[in-house]
Enzyme design. Structure first.
Site, PDB file in Angstrom:
ATOM      1  N   LYS A  83      -0.062 -10.450   1.948  1.00 51.82           N
ATOM      2  CA  LYS A  83       0.269  -9.689   3.163  1.00 51.82           C
ATOM      3  C   LYS A  83      -0.435 -10.352   4.345  1.00 51.82           C
ATOM      4  O   LYS A  83      -1.660 -10.547   4.333  1.00 51.82           O
ATOM      5  CB  LYS A  83      -0.218  -8.259   2.989  1.00 51.82           C
ATOM      6  CG  LYS A  83       0.643  -7.224   3.640  1.00 51.82           C
ATOM      7  CD  LYS A  83       0.176  -5.860   3.170  1.00 51.82           C
ATOM      8  CE  LYS A  83       0.859  -4.746   3.895  1.00 51.82           C
ATOM      9  NZ  LYS A  83       0.175  -3.493   3.649  1.00 51.82           N
TER      10      LYS A  83
HETATM   11  C1  E4P Z   1       2.028  -0.922   4.832  1.00 54.09           C
HETATM   12  O1  E4P Z   1       2.148  -1.743   3.948  1.00 54.09           O
HETATM   13  C2  E4P Z   1       0.791  -0.242   5.191  1.00 54.09           C
HETATM   14  O2  E4P Z   1      -0.118  -0.347   4.128  1.00 54.09           O
HETATM   15  C3  E4P Z   1       0.947   1.244   5.434  1.00 54.09           C
HETATM   16  O3  E4P Z   1       2.244   1.681   5.179  1.00 54.09           O
HETATM   17  C4  E4P Z   1       0.331   1.731   6.695  1.00 54.09           C
HETATM   18  O4  E4P Z   1       0.509   3.123   6.785  1.00 54.09           O
HETATM   19  P1  E4P Z   1      -0.296   4.027   7.838  1.00 54.09           P
HETATM   20  O5  E4P Z   1       0.274   3.775   9.184  1.00 54.09           O
HETATM   21  O6  E4P Z   1      -0.071   5.425   7.356  1.00 54.09           O
HETATM   22  O7  E4P Z   1      -1.737   3.605   7.743  1.00 54.09           O
END
Ligand code: E4P
Length: 216
Positions: A83
């Site tokens: 990522k």
């Molecule tokens: C995506 O891969 C992120 O880990 C995640 O969906 C972020 O979510 P949040 O905005 O609730 O922290």
């Protein structure tokens, strides 16, 4: 639309995986910090539970360091997806890792142009953040719809992960907007399943069946 779980909590991953509905896992540094555990150990446990893409996020800000960080995760398993942030350095790291056959998930996407750039850099997945846009009164699902339209129109094979999902309604909307995948916090899986008429129906069936049993 496939379903990923968005957590670094191994117990929650094991529970939802046992339902047979999970196609992958996403994590991020905040989710990892919440668990207070060694991330490599957590990743090994997740790999033993889920046979699918598991996103591990880099925390470096420069492409060279991102690639070095990526290799240590990727060496654990080829199911690991790196990522990377949707920044210029993230794009550089993405195109280099793609050239080495490493899968990537480009994250923190808040407009369609970021998604297009990430796709052109070879991203396997892009992650538009629905909830964080909704938080600032911007339509997060419209972003998913726009990216899906652009990718379909131009034959781009990068898959769209609807991320930052907080409600069951957003799951339905993401599916209708053309997301290939939605990554969901554990609580949302439970909320999706819950319906008072299902609970009431089970209660009535069991009660009626009890009277059949009593009749002999
Ligand atoms: C995506 O891969 C992120 O880990 C995640 O969906 C972020 O979510 P949040 O905005 O609730 O922290």
């Amino acid at each position: 639309m496939k379903l990923f779980i968005d957590t670094a909590n191994v117990d929650h991953i094991r529970e939802i995986a046992s339902w047979g509905v999970l196609s992958g896992v996403t994590t991020n540094p905040s989710l990892v910090a919440r668990e207070g555990r060694d991330f490599m150990a957590v990743l090994r446990e997740i790999l033993a539970i889920v046979d699918g893409p598991i996103s591990a996020e880099v925390v470096s800000t420069q492409a060279d360091d991102m690639v070095t960080e990526a290799r240590q995760y990727y060496e654990l398993s080829h199911n690991i997806v790196i990522k990377l942030p949707a920044t210029a350095e993230g794009l550089k790291a993405c195109s280099r890792l793609t050239g080495q056959g490493v899968k990537t998930n480009l994250t923190l996407i808040f407009n369609p142009n970021q998604a297009l750039l990430c796709a052109r850099a070879g991203a396997t997945f892009v992650s538009p953040f629905v909830g964080r846009l909704d938080d600032i009164s911007t339509d997060g699902i419209q972003l998913v719809r726009d990216i899906a339209e652009i990718f379909t129109y131009h034959g781009i094979t990068t898959e769209i992960i609807a991320a930052s999902i907080r409600t069951p309604g957003q799951v339905v909307a993401a599916a209708k907007a053309g997301a290939h995948i939605a990554t969901l916090p554990p609580a949302v899986f439970h909320q999706m399943l819950k319906h008072p008429l299902t609970d009431a129906g089970i209660e009535r069936f069991l009660k009626d069946w009890e009277s059949v049993r009593k009749q002999g």
